[in-house]
Design an enzyme around this catalytic site. Sequence first.
Site, PDB file in Angstrom:
ATOM      1  N   PRO A 174     -39.632 -39.862  -0.931  1.00 39.04           N
ATOM      2  CA  PRO A 174     -40.421 -38.743  -1.471  1.00 39.04           C
ATOM      3  C   PRO A 174     -40.061 -38.429  -2.930  1.00 39.04           C
ATOM      4  O   PRO A 174     -38.968 -38.791  -3.393  1.00 39.04           O
ATOM      5  CB  PRO A 174     -40.028 -37.566  -0.571  1.00 39.04           C
ATOM      6  CG  PRO A 174     -39.484 -38.184   0.669  1.00 39.04           C
ATOM      7  CD  PRO A 174     -38.835 -39.472   0.232  1.00 39.04           C
ATOM      8  N   ASN A 175     -40.970 -37.777  -3.623  1.00 36.51           N
ATOM      9  CA  ASN A 175     -40.773 -37.313  -5.002  1.00 36.51           C
ATOM     10  C   ASN A 175     -40.423 -38.429  -5.981  1.00 36.51           C
ATOM     11  O   ASN A 175     -39.716 -38.209  -6.967  1.00 36.51           O
ATOM     12  CB  ASN A 175     -39.678 -36.229  -5.063  1.00 36.51           C
ATOM     13  CG  ASN A 175     -40.003 -35.070  -4.151  1.00 36.51           C
ATOM     14  OD1 ASN A 175     -41.145 -34.600  -4.145  1.00 36.51           O
ATOM     15  ND2 ASN A 175     -39.047 -34.641  -3.351  1.00 36.51           N
ATOM     16  N   ARG A 176     -40.866 -39.621  -5.695  1.00 37.74           N
ATOM     17  CA  ARG A 176     -40.625 -40.777  -6.576  1.00 37.74           C
ATOM     18  C   ARG A 176     -39.146 -41.143  -6.721  1.00 37.74           C
ATOM     19  O   ARG A 176     -38.770 -41.881  -7.608  1.00 37.74           O
ATOM     20  CB  ARG A 176     -41.234 -40.546  -7.975  1.00 37.74           C
ATOM     21  CG  ARG A 176     -42.742 -40.345  -7.956  1.00 37.74           C
ATOM     22  CD  ARG A 176     -43.440 -41.668  -7.618  1.00 37.74           C
ATOM     23  NE  ARG A 176     -44.869 -41.529  -7.395  1.00 37.74           N
ATOM     24  CZ  ARG A 176     -45.448 -41.496  -6.191  1.00 37.74           C
ATOM     25  NH1 ARG A 176     -44.728 -41.575  -5.095  1.00 37.74           N
ATOM     26  NH2 ARG A 176     -46.751 -41.412  -6.078  1.00 37.74           N
ATOM     27  N   LEU A 177     -38.304 -40.570  -5.852  1.00 42.74           N
ATOM     28  CA  LEU A 177     -36.873 -40.913  -5.927  1.00 42.74           C
ATOM     29  C   LEU A 177     -36.586 -42.058  -4.946  1.00 42.74           C
ATOM     30  O   LEU A 177     -35.858 -41.912  -3.967  1.00 42.74           O
ATOM     31  CB  LEU A 177     -36.012 -39.683  -5.624  1.00 42.74           C
ATOM     32  CG  LEU A 177     -36.150 -38.561  -6.655  1.00 42.74           C
ATOM     33  CD1 LEU A 177     -35.201 -37.406  -6.328  1.00 42.74           C
ATOM     34  CD2 LEU A 177     -35.846 -39.071  -8.076  1.00 42.74           C
TER      35      LEU A 177
END
Length: 225
Positions: free
Chosen positions: A201-204
């Site tokens: 999630p969240n590009r992490l």
Amino acid sequence: MIFNSCKFVTMEKDLGSYRKSYEKSELLLNDTPENPLALFRAWFDEVDEHFPEDETNAMTLSTIGLNGFPKNRVVLLKKFTSEGFIFYTNYESEKGKAIAKNPKVCLSFFWAGAERQIIIKGKAEKIAKKLSDGYFKSRPRGSQLGAIVSQQSHIIENRDLIESKLIALEKEFEGKEITRPDYWGGFIVKPVSIEFWQGRPNRLHDRIYYIFNEKDFWVKNRLAP
Ligand SMILES: Cc1cc2nc3c(=O)[nH]c(=O)nc-3n(C[C@H](O)[C@H](O)[C@H](O)COP(=O)(O)O)c2cc1C
């Protein structure tokens, strides 16, 4: 008819709102094995079992062409061993010529269902003739003849030419064994680095990168997403 949309004259489309959150899994450095091929095997088997619609063994092969441009195309992984990754093709195709000049290649898998990507850099070399013979023998006759008919990557005038060549060859080889032509066979890509990417999630996203050390062992690190 699937090509109806070609009639639309506007060739512009903004995809800025296409967004997906990747949430299915994680990849922690401490959970990864010393040898990336073990992780490759584990991921491959998981994807094969749970997301077979991803065509698990389809991979992108990237070569540096004779004109200096990289080129990607999809080929099928037919075997992997502790040595590397094997696919089959026409040695005189564009990719065959590119590899003869520069054996450094890149393979990549994108398994959308599992939100995973694997990127393998390595050196390609032809496998032993008898191994190519063995695989060629195991193919259906139609695929064997197809390999002979098609001068892969060459310009042809029309489809009829290859279809009539196939019919002629079917007659010629009726009741006979079809032997592998010299210009068709396998390459093995021996990896020098392998990167595993798990969407988060969240590009992490998780990225674990293995590189083969001169002292003959694999070193692994986490990369920033
Ligand atoms: C799903 C899929 C699987 C393919 N598998 C192979 C393959 O195993 N070997 C092959 O030579 N081409 C395969 N192709 C065709 C290649 O993508 C490519 O068109 C062809 O090899 C010619 O490439 P080249 O002109 O760059 O050499 C496959 C294409 C797709 C879409």
